[in-house]
Design a protein around this motif. Structure first.
Motif, mmCIF file in Angstrom:
data_model
loop_
_atom_site.group_PDB
_atom_site.id
_atom_site.type_symbol
_atom_site.label_atom_id
_atom_site.label_comp_id
_atom_site.label_asym_id
_atom_site.label_seq_id
_atom_site.Cartn_x
_atom_site.Cartn_y
_atom_site.Cartn_z
ATOM 1 N N ILE A 108 0.835 -1.201 0.000
ATOM 2 C CA ILE A 108 0.000 0.000 0.000
ATOM 3 C C ILE A 108 0.870 1.251 0.000
ATOM 4 O O ILE A 108 0.560 2.248 -0.658
ATOM 5 C CB ILE A 108 -0.937 -0.001 1.223
ATOM 6 N N GLN A 109 1.985 1.196 0.743
ATOM 7 C CA GLN A 109 2.880 2.349 0.807
ATOM 8 C C GLN A 109 3.450 2.689 -0.568
ATOM 9 O O GLN A 109 3.611 3.866 -0.917
ATOM 10 C CB GLN A 109 4.024 2.077 1.798
ATOM 11 N N MET A 110 3.755 1.668 -1.352
ATOM 12 C CA MET A 110 4.254 1.891 -2.714
ATOM 13 C C MET A 110 3.176 2.541 -3.592
ATOM 14 O O MET A 110 3.475 3.400 -4.435
ATOM 15 C CB MET A 110 4.683 0.567 -3.339
ATOM 16 N N ILE A 111 1.927 2.148 -3.379
ATOM 17 C CA ILE A 111 0.835 2.740 -4.151
ATOM 18 C C ILE A 111 0.724 4.230 -3.844
ATOM 19 O O ILE A 111 0.580 5.065 -4.751
ATOM 20 C CB ILE A 111 -0.494 2.020 -3.851
ATOM 21 N N LEU A 112 0.808 4.588 -2.565
ATOM 22 C CA LEU A 112 0.722 6.008 -2.186
ATOM 23 C C LEU A 112 1.865 6.799 -2.790
ATOM 24 O O LEU A 112 1.662 7.908 -3.316
ATOM 25 C CB LEU A 112 0.738 6.132 -0.653
ATOM 26 N N TYR A 113 3.078 6.252 -2.726
ATOM 27 C CA TYR A 113 4.223 6.953 -3.319
ATOM 28 C C TYR A 113 4.035 7.118 -4.827
ATOM 29 O O TYR A 113 4.325 8.182 -5.385
ATOM 30 C CB TYR A 113 5.520 6.189 -3.031
ATOM 31 N N ALA A 114 3.543 6.057 -5.483
ATOM 32 C CA ALA A 114 3.335 6.118 -6.931
ATOM 33 C C ALA A 114 2.342 7.220 -7.301
ATOM 34 O O ALA A 114 2.513 7.909 -8.317
ATOM 35 C CB ALA A 114 2.836 4.775 -7.448
ATOM 36 N N MET A 115 1.292 7.422 -6.471
ATOM 37 C CA MET A 115 0.315 8.479 -6.733
ATOM 38 C C MET A 115 0.970 9.859 -6.675
ATOM 39 O O MET A 115 0.725 10.712 -7.515
ATOM 40 C CB MET A 115 -0.822 8.417 -5.703
ATOM 41 N N ILE A 116 1.813 10.067 -5.654
ATOM 42 C CA ILE A 116 2.433 11.373 -5.446
ATOM 43 C C ILE A 116 3.511 11.646 -6.498
ATOM 44 O O ILE A 116 3.579 12.734 -7.073
ATOM 45 C CB ILE A 116 3.059 11.459 -4.037
ATOM 46 N N ALA A 117 4.367 10.652 -6.749
ATOM 47 C CA ALA A 117 5.509 10.846 -7.647
ATOM 48 C C ALA A 117 5.165 10.569 -9.103
ATOM 49 O O ALA A 117 6.033 10.733 -9.977
ATOM 50 C CB ALA A 117 6.661 9.945 -7.211
ATOM 51 N N GLU A 118 3.925 10.132 -9.364
ATOM 52 C CA GLU A 118 3.475 9.824 -10.720
ATOM 53 C C GLU A 118 4.369 8.779 -11.381
ATOM 54 O O GLU A 118 4.861 8.946 -12.493
ATOM 55 C CB GLU A 118 3.403 11.093 -11.574
ATOM 56 N N SER A 142 5.079 4.357 -12.018
ATOM 57 C CA SER A 142 4.368 3.111 -12.278
ATOM 58 C C SER A 142 4.272 2.271 -11.007
ATOM 59 O O SER A 142 5.295 1.957 -10.381
ATOM 60 C CB SER A 142 5.089 2.317 -13.374
ATOM 61 N N VAL A 143 3.046 1.908 -10.618
ATOM 62 C CA VAL A 143 2.856 1.036 -9.461
ATOM 63 C C VAL A 143 3.510 -0.327 -9.724
ATOM 64 O O VAL A 143 4.151 -0.910 -8.839
ATOM 65 C CB VAL A 143 1.363 0.854 -9.147
ATOM 66 N N GLY A 144 3.379 -0.821 -10.939
ATOM 67 C CA GLY A 144 3.968 -2.117 -11.282
ATOM 68 C C GLY A 144 5.476 -2.129 -11.124
ATOM 69 O O GLY A 144 6.048 -3.088 -10.587
ATOM 70 N N ARG A 145 6.145 -1.068 -11.573
ATOM 71 C CA ARG A 145 7.613 -0.985 -11.430
ATOM 72 C C ARG A 145 8.022 -0.942 -9.965
ATOM 73 O O ARG A 145 9.017 -1.553 -9.568
ATOM 74 C CB ARG A 145 8.152 0.242 -12.163
ATOM 75 N N LEU A 146 7.261 -0.207 -9.153
ATOM 76 C CA LEU A 146 7.572 -0.133 -7.725
ATOM 77 C C LEU A 146 7.356 -1.481 -7.049
ATOM 78 O O LEU A 146 8.155 -1.902 -6.203
ATOM 79 C CB LEU A 146 6.727 0.949 -7.061
ATOM 80 N N PHE A 147 6.273 -2.162 -7.407
ATOM 81 C CA PHE A 147 6.016 -3.488 -6.852
ATOM 82 C C PHE A 147 7.182 -4.436 -7.164
ATOM 83 O O PHE A 147 7.738 -5.084 -6.274
ATOM 84 C CB PHE A 147 4.729 -4.075 -7.431
ATOM 85 N N VAL A 148 7.536 -4.510 -8.442
ATOM 86 C CA VAL A 148 8.606 -5.417 -8.859
ATOM 87 C C VAL A 148 9.945 -4.962 -8.281
ATOM 88 O O VAL A 148 10.776 -5.788 -7.877
ATOM 89 C CB VAL A 148 8.669 -5.487 -10.402
ATOM 90 N N GLY A 149 10.152 -3.653 -8.207
ATOM 91 C CA GLY A 149 11.410 -3.124 -7.681
ATOM 92 C C GLY A 149 11.639 -3.454 -6.220
ATOM 93 O O GLY A 149 12.787 -3.485 -5.755
ATOM 94 N N GLY A 150 10.584 -3.720 -5.458
ATOM 95 C CA GLY A 150 10.734 -4.035 -4.040
ATOM 96 C C GLY A 150 11.085 -5.491 -3.767
ATOM 97 O O GLY A 150 11.437 -5.826 -2.630
ATOM 98 N N ALA A 151 11.021 -6.356 -4.790
ATOM 99 C CA ALA A 151 11.206 -7.795 -4.562
ATOM 100 C C ALA A 151 12.624 -8.133 -4.097
ATOM 101 O O ALA A 151 12.817 -8.790 -3.067
ATOM 102 C CB ALA A 151 10.863 -8.571 -5.835
ATOM 103 N N ILE A 152 13.633 -7.691 -4.835
ATOM 104 C CA ILE A 152 15.022 -8.002 -4.471
ATOM 105 C C ILE A 152 15.423 -7.337 -3.151
ATOM 106 O O ILE A 152 16.017 -7.993 -2.283
ATOM 107 C CB ILE A 152 15.990 -7.634 -5.614
#
Length: 427
Positions: free
Chosen positions: A154-164, A166-176
């Motif tokens: 959810i935190q990634m979604i909020l950041y994605a809204m503010i910084a405009e 991609s939610v998908g890139r943030l989701f995948v970027g958090g995996a490693i």
């Protein structure tokens, strides 16, 4: 001058323990009443307008999906699978705690809820197995930090809204980064387990047992696979993925595991609505505050000040890390993301810091602050949960900040730990 007064009013209200949402709204009200002649109706328009964003529909849905998944046997099966995989390693139940958090945490939308929810299961489980309660509390607190980093978040979604972004890139970027954190915490657990001679399963679980545990939990394990797989392949958007998550969680809980009753759904829906309302009202208040901050040109002033201080990107990253770490000790995580992110976007742009990379670093910073002595909110949550004093929790948790800070340093200064996977997946 107006900017200084505005920020000062907000800080004073928060220092007085006024809830975050009211601190934001009262500081905005003070601004339009005494500092600028702006009709108050504009505040209402700004607040409501900021919430009319389609991806925000995913917030209550992800929270509801997590509630359904937590409703019964699914959590138990996750722990059984984790134990069969790492139960033979010294400090086995601590490793089970971490692996379970990596698999299952992060969907509730609140790190506080993750800590309290999984902690109710993990702390008694570890103490019953012969571990010190303080150690069980520390491991639970450290592993809960992984939740908001691992997708979906959810935190990634909020950041994605503010910084405009991609939610998908943030989701995948958090995996490693999530895996790096998990490995670092498990190394620390092993060190303490050897030193204190904590118990472990003498024999590695046979493949037949591992396969049996996997087969029982495979339905639950498929949840993040379906969510990320659908987003990556373009079958559905991150918002639509939240709907899929709810439907899938209901199907496996009601028809497969049969631990969910229809009468429970109403309670869960009300609970997810309340949690979502808390997040959304903070988001609306933060949006109004952000509008005033932008009108006062504060982001540009911050950018100019930092650029006058240094021209080195690594110095800027250290400064921003310290700011968000300290903020995480005092303020609500969602509020920090919503209030501070618009202020630093010009700085990130000026120093060519990738916004997806920084999004993961920012979320990790505020989550570590949640657990940092002496004011981290997580310390008090763990104290209430375990019955230990806050000072006992602080003493137990402090050593686990070392692997978390090492992970933060690696993720901050090696951006490809975040960016490599999104580049492979999305191009």
């Amino acid at each position: 001058m107006n900017a200084i007064i505005l920020i000062s009013v907000l800080m004073i209200l928060m220092a007085l323990r006024v809830p975050v949402v009211f601190s934001l709204l009262l500081s905005c009200l003070f601004y339009v009443t005494f500092l600028k002649e702006i009709p108050m109706i504009i505040l209402a328009h700004r607040m409501l307008g900021s919430l009319q964003i389609f991806p925000l529909l995913s917030l209550p849905l992800y929270i509801l999906a997590a509630d359904i998944m937590n409703s019964g046997r699914i959590t138990e099966e996750m722990f059984n699978l984790s134990r069969s995989l790492v139960g033979h390693i010294r400090g086995s139940m601590g490793h089970v705690n971490v692996v379970a958090s990596m698999i299952f945490a992060g969907m509730s939308g609140s790190i506080t809820a993750d800590t309290a929810g999984l902690g109710k299961i993990e702390i008694p489980m570890m103490t019953k197995a012969g571990y010190d309660k303080s150690f069980a509390v520390a491991v639970t607190g450290a592993s809960s930090i992984i939740g908001p980093i691992m997708p979906p978040s959810i935190q990634m979604i909020l950041y994605a809204m503010i910084a405009e972004q991609s939610v998908g890139r943030l989701f995948v970027g958090g995996a490693i980064p999530g895996m790096v954190m998990g490995l670092a915490i498990m190394v620390t657990i092993y060190f303490y387990a050897v030193r204190r001679k904590y118990p472990y399963d003498a024999n590695r679980a046979p493949w037949a047992e591992i396969w049996k545990s996997f087969r029982r939990s495979v339905w639950a394990l498929m949840t993040p696979v379906i969510i990320l797989g659908g987003i990556v392949t373009g079958i559905f958007t991150p918002t639509e993925a939240a709907v899929v998550a709810v439907v899938y969680a209901f199907v496996i809980s009601f028809f497969v595991y049969r631990t969910l009753q229809l009468k429970d759904m109403l309670k869960m829906m009300v609970g997810s609505a309340v949690t979502s309302a808390l997040i959304l009202v903070i988001m609306g208040a933060a949006s109004v505050f952000g509008w005033i901050v932008t009108m006062e040109n504060i982001p540009a002033l911050i950018r100019d000040f930092i650029m006058a201080t240094t021209d080195q990107q690594w110095v800027v990253l250290i400064i921003l890390n310290l700011v968000f770490l300290v903020a995480g000790c005092f303020f609500d995580i969602c509020a920090i993301i919503l209030v501070f992110t618009p202020m630093i976007l010009p700085v990130l742009t000026a120093f060519q810091i990738d916004l997806v990379h920084w999004g993961v670093v920012e979320v990790l910073n505020v989550c570590i602050g949640f657990l940092t002595p002496p004011f981290g909110v997580g310390l008090y949550v763990l104290s209430d949960l375990s019955g230990l004093s806050v000072s006992q929790v602080m003493k137990a948790v402090t050593p686990f900040l070392i692997p978390l800070l090492i992970s933060l340093t690696l993720i901050t200064f090696f951006p490809q730990l975040v960016l490599w996977l999104p580049e492979i997946v999305f191009g």
